[in-house]
Structure formats: C-alpha cells, structure tokens
Scaffold this motif. Structure first.
Motif, PDB file in Angstrom:
ATOM      1  N   ALA A 289      57.700  42.224 -20.676  1.00  0.00           N
ATOM      2  CA  ALA A 289      57.891  41.094 -19.766  1.00  0.00           C
ATOM      3  C   ALA A 289      56.570  40.654 -19.147  1.00  0.00           C
ATOM      4  CB  ALA A 289      58.881  41.475 -18.667  1.00  0.00           C
TER       5      ALA A 289
ATOM      6  N   PHE B  71      57.788  37.233 -16.308  1.00  0.00           N
ATOM      7  CA  PHE B  71      59.160  37.731 -16.253  1.00  0.00           C
ATOM      8  C   PHE B  71      59.210  39.177 -15.743  1.00  0.00           C
ATOM      9  CE2 PHE B  71      59.533  34.248 -19.258  1.00  0.00           C
ATOM     10  CZ  PHE B  71      60.712  33.645 -18.849  1.00  0.00           C
TER      11      PHE B  71
ATOM     12  N   LEU C 203      61.896  40.140 -13.151  1.00  0.00           N
ATOM     13  CA  LEU C 203      63.218  40.250 -13.774  1.00  0.00           C
ATOM     14  C   LEU C 203      63.397  41.643 -14.366  1.00  0.00           C
ATOM     15  CD1 LEU C 203      64.869  37.628 -16.151  1.00  0.00           C
ATOM     16  CD2 LEU C 203      65.036  40.069 -16.593  1.00  0.00           C
TER      17      LEU C 203
ATOM     18  N   GLY D 293      61.496  30.842  -8.854  1.00  0.00           N
ATOM     19  CA  GLY D 293      61.598  31.602 -10.092  1.00  0.00           C
ATOM     20  C   GLY D 293      62.254  32.950  -9.885  1.00  0.00           C
ATOM     21  N   ASP D 294      61.969  33.583  -8.760  1.00  0.00           N
ATOM     22  CA  ASP D 294      62.558  34.888  -8.490  1.00  0.00           C
ATOM     23  C   ASP D 294      64.080  34.795  -8.342  1.00  0.00           C
ATOM     24  OD1 ASP D 294      60.193  36.159  -8.645  1.00  0.00           O
ATOM     25  OD2 ASP D 294      60.056  36.743  -6.536  1.00  0.00           O
TER      26      ASP D 294
ATOM     27  N   LYS E  33      65.403  34.548 -11.820  1.00  0.00           N
ATOM     28  CA  LYS E  33      65.237  35.828 -12.518  1.00  0.00           C
ATOM     29  C   LYS E  33      66.198  36.886 -11.970  1.00  0.00           C
ATOM     30  CE  LYS E  33      60.710  35.417 -12.005  1.00  0.00           C
ATOM     31  NZ  LYS E  33      59.257  35.702 -11.991  1.00  0.00           N
ATOM     32  N   ASN E  34      66.460  36.858 -10.679  1.00  0.00           N
ATOM     33  CA  ASN E  34      67.432  37.799 -10.117  1.00  0.00           C
ATOM     34  C   ASN E  34      68.834  37.528 -10.628  1.00  0.00           C
ATOM     35  OD1 ASN E  34      65.551  39.241  -8.644  1.00  0.00           O
ATOM     36  ND2 ASN E  34      65.882  38.096  -6.751  1.00  0.00           N
TER      37      ASN E  34
ATOM     38  N   ALA F  20      68.867  38.935 -14.107  1.00  0.00           N
ATOM     39  CA  ALA F  20      68.873  40.396 -14.067  1.00  0.00           C
ATOM     40  C   ALA F  20      70.248  40.928 -13.694  1.00  0.00           C
ATOM     41  CB  ALA F  20      67.820  40.895 -13.071  1.00  0.00           C
TER      42      ALA F  20
END
Length: 214
Positions: free
Chosen positions: A37, A54, A57, A177-178, A181-182, A185
């Motif tokens: 990542a 990434f 993530l 973005g987080d 990505k969360n 995930a």
C-alpha cells in the motif's frame, strides 16, 4: 492440592495465547500488505512533501482484522524493515533518515494505530453483534484522528520550520481520503470476519473458559 490443580489450567491458557504458525503467517502477510500500500504512487499534496497513499487503509485493516497484538506486530515489522533499509516506505524511501523528515510522525504512528484500533475492534467483536460496521468505522476514525494525525502534525512541526498551526492546516488535506479509506477498510474487515469468525477472537468452548483474543 489447589496449587497442583491450577498450574495446568494456567499453562493451558498461556498456550492458547501463544502465536502459532497461522498467526505468524498472518503477521507476515499483513506486513507485506502495508508495504504494498505504501508503494502505490501517491501525490505530495500537503505542502511538506508527505504523500497521500493507501497506507492508512492497510494499517486500519490490519488492526481491525488481526487485533491489537498481531496488528501491532505486523505494522511494527513493516516499520522496522523499512528503517533497516528496505525501500518499502512511500515513494520507495527507506532508512533511519526518514525519521528526520516530515513523514516521521506518521511512520511512528502506524504501529501504535494498528494496536489501538485492534484493541477497539476486539471490544466490538466481544460485546456486540449489531452495527459492527459502524463501530469499526468509529474506531478507525477516532484512532486515525487521535493517533495518526496528531503524531503526524507533531512530526511535521518538529522536522520542518512549520508552526503547529501550519502543520495542522497542512494535515487537513488527508481527512477526506482517510474517511474513504476507513470505509473501505471496514467493509473488507467486516467481510473477513464473516468469512473467518475466529480470525480475531478465538472462542474457547472447553471447560467454560471465556473467549481469548488471538
């Protein structure tokens, strides 16, 4: 009599907590996942050369799936290998020199974050079967804000001429973005827990002992 009876039970519980080959394999696989990542091309958009990747993530996914100890071990292994010289940090960087750069806080935060979100995920798995995806998301988001972003801001401020306010503003670019990505995930983690319900919490059925974290 009581001492001789409790000793075997204690030893059996200790044996259940020890990592086996499967645990070590999962740690290696998820360490490789974090490395992969990190190597996905990213853009340095925060003004201090910290790229968007990434990695967060993969870090959150590792903790959500493996739990605190193995999650910390997996991301810690990745971090140690990178500091030892393997080019597995973002943009192919490696070595102790990265600790003097603006990404230092994020790098240090990753193993801690994996352990914390893994601990929170274990609490969720043990205590509720409802809305686990929501609780996982809240756990990952809280961990990201409190651990990753806080240490990331401190690292930028310490290793550059930026003030804390400037570092904080530059860090805000990572939040949208987080969140995405969360969400990803959590979706993957929930699917893995459904497919492999014992991957995080092993339910000990013998002698009525309580469940133990893997």
């Amino acid at each position: 009599m009581s001492n001789t009876e409790t000793t075997p039970k204690t030893s059996k519980r200790t044996e259940r907590r020890r990592w086996n080959g499967t645990d070590l394999g999962l740690i290696a696989v998820f360490a490789a996942l974090v490395a992969a990542a990190a190597l996905v091309p990213g853009l340095a958009l925060n003004g201090f050369g910290v790229p968007i990747t990434f990695q967060t993530l993969a870090v959150m996914l590792t903790g959500l799936v493996l739990g605190p100890a193995r999650g910390l071990a997996a991301v810690g292994l990745y971090t140690l290998l990178g500091l030892a010289g393997l080019p597995i940090f973002s943009q192919g960087r490696s070595g102790l020199g990265i600790l003097a750069g603006p990404s230092a806080g994020y790098i240090i935060a990753f193993p801690i974050a994996a352990g914390v979100v893994g601990w929170l995920a274990t609490l969720v798995i043990r205590r509720t079967t409802k809305a686990r995806a929501l609780w996982f998301f809240l756990s990952a988001t809280a961990t990201s804000v409190v651990i990753v972003h806080t240490l990331g801001i401190l690292g930028i401020a310490m290793n550059s001429k930026a003030t804390l306010e400037q570092a904080f503003v530059s860090d805000l670019v990572f939040y949208p973005g987080d969140i995405i990505k969360n969400v990803l995930a959590v979706a993957i983690a929930v699917a893995l827990h459904r497919a492999f319900p014992d991957v995080l919490v092993r339910r000990v059925r013998r002698r009525g002992l309580p469940a133990e974290s893997a």
